[in-house]
Design a protein around this motif. Sequence first.
Motif, mmCIF file in Angstrom:
data_model
loop_
_atom_site.group_PDB
_atom_site.id
_atom_site.type_symbol
_atom_site.label_atom_id
_atom_site.label_comp_id
_atom_site.label_asym_id
_atom_site.label_seq_id
_atom_site.Cartn_x
_atom_site.Cartn_y
_atom_site.Cartn_z
ATOM 1 N N ARG A 58 2.428 1.694 -3.422
ATOM 2 C CA ARG A 58 1.421 2.136 -4.383
ATOM 3 C C ARG A 58 1.096 3.614 -4.193
ATOM 4 N NH1 ARG A 58 -4.291 -0.988 -5.253
ATOM 5 N NH2 ARG A 58 -4.665 -0.211 -7.335
ATOM 6 N N THR A 59 0.966 4.030 -2.958
ATOM 7 C CA THR A 59 0.713 5.439 -2.660
ATOM 8 C C THR A 59 1.859 6.309 -3.141
ATOM 9 O OG1 THR A 59 -0.607 4.813 -0.730
ATOM 10 C CG2 THR A 59 0.210 7.076 -0.793
ATOM 11 N N ALA A 60 3.091 5.856 -2.887
ATOM 12 C CA ALA A 60 4.272 6.615 -3.319
ATOM 13 C C ALA A 60 4.280 6.770 -4.837
ATOM 14 C CB ALA A 60 5.545 5.930 -2.838
ATOM 15 N N SER A 69 1.732 6.730 -6.862
ATOM 16 C CA SER A 69 0.639 7.638 -7.245
ATOM 17 C C SER A 69 1.036 9.097 -7.038
ATOM 18 C CB SER A 69 -0.620 7.331 -6.434
ATOM 19 O OG SER A 69 -1.083 6.041 -6.691
ATOM 20 N N TYR A 70 1.604 9.407 -5.877
ATOM 21 C CA TYR A 70 2.020 10.781 -5.595
ATOM 22 C C TYR A 70 3.116 11.233 -6.553
ATOM 23 C CZ TYR A 70 -0.678 11.097 -1.258
ATOM 24 O OH TYR A 70 -1.687 11.159 -0.340
ATOM 25 N N GLN A 82 10.482 5.635 5.868
ATOM 26 C CA GLN A 82 9.375 6.503 5.459
ATOM 27 C C GLN A 82 9.928 7.877 5.135
ATOM 28 O OE1 GLN A 82 6.807 6.827 4.157
ATOM 29 N NE2 GLN A 82 5.491 8.402 4.960
ATOM 30 N N HIS A 95 0.836 -1.205 0.000
ATOM 31 C CA HIS A 95 0.000 0.000 0.000
ATOM 32 C C HIS A 95 0.872 1.258 0.000
ATOM 33 C CE1 HIS A 95 -3.405 2.596 0.694
ATOM 34 N NE2 HIS A 95 -2.786 3.104 1.752
ATOM 35 N N GLN A 96 1.926 1.245 0.807
ATOM 36 C CA GLN A 96 2.836 2.387 0.886
ATOM 37 C C GLN A 96 3.530 2.609 -0.461
ATOM 38 O OE1 GLN A 96 5.817 1.949 3.939
ATOM 39 N NE2 GLN A 96 6.447 4.075 3.815
#
Length: 196
Positions: free
Chosen positions: A14-16, A18-19, A167, A11-12
């Motif tokens: 995928r979020t990265a 996307s951003y 992170q 999830h992390q």
Amino acid sequence: MATTMMTAEEHQARTARSYKLLLWFAMMSMTMMFAGITSAFVVSKSREDWMKDFQLPMAFYFSSLAIILCSVTFHLAKKAIQKDNRTATTNFLLLTLGLGIAFVVLQFVGFGQVVKAGYYFTGPESNIATTFLYVIAVLHLAHLAGGLISLLIIIYNHFKQKYNSGQLLGIELGAMYWHFLDFLWICLFLFLYFFK
């Protein structure tokens, strides 16, 4: 139909992605905007009232150095947080902020030097060349304001200990944007220097 659950790491990641993709789209649109303005600049050079002897103010040279150093210090901050060196990260982020503010101040000093030399941006004494310079620099400053705001948020989050070697998305995105701003200004500066 079976559904699979995503792990926290997936999830992390995928979020990265996307951003980062959103940031790339934003940077491409900014690049296209400046490409349009510089194209209009080149076309306008054929005008009879084009100013042939205009020299860029010295403050713009120093501001170029300041923004290059911003990229260096932001890169060093990213490297420091990757090693979980919080003190070095803090120092480099604050140094980046100081250099970013110095860039803005030097841009305004440069505008003052242009006006002092008798070149006005608006009004009856204005010239299309200085108006283009004003538009290009002010638009870049507007994008830099966004960079300064994001840098302040990054510094705030850093002090709240939200970043570490595992992170660092916020710092990565901030560094990408600052490197883009640096590259953009250098391209604009060289363009103005060689095509004035």
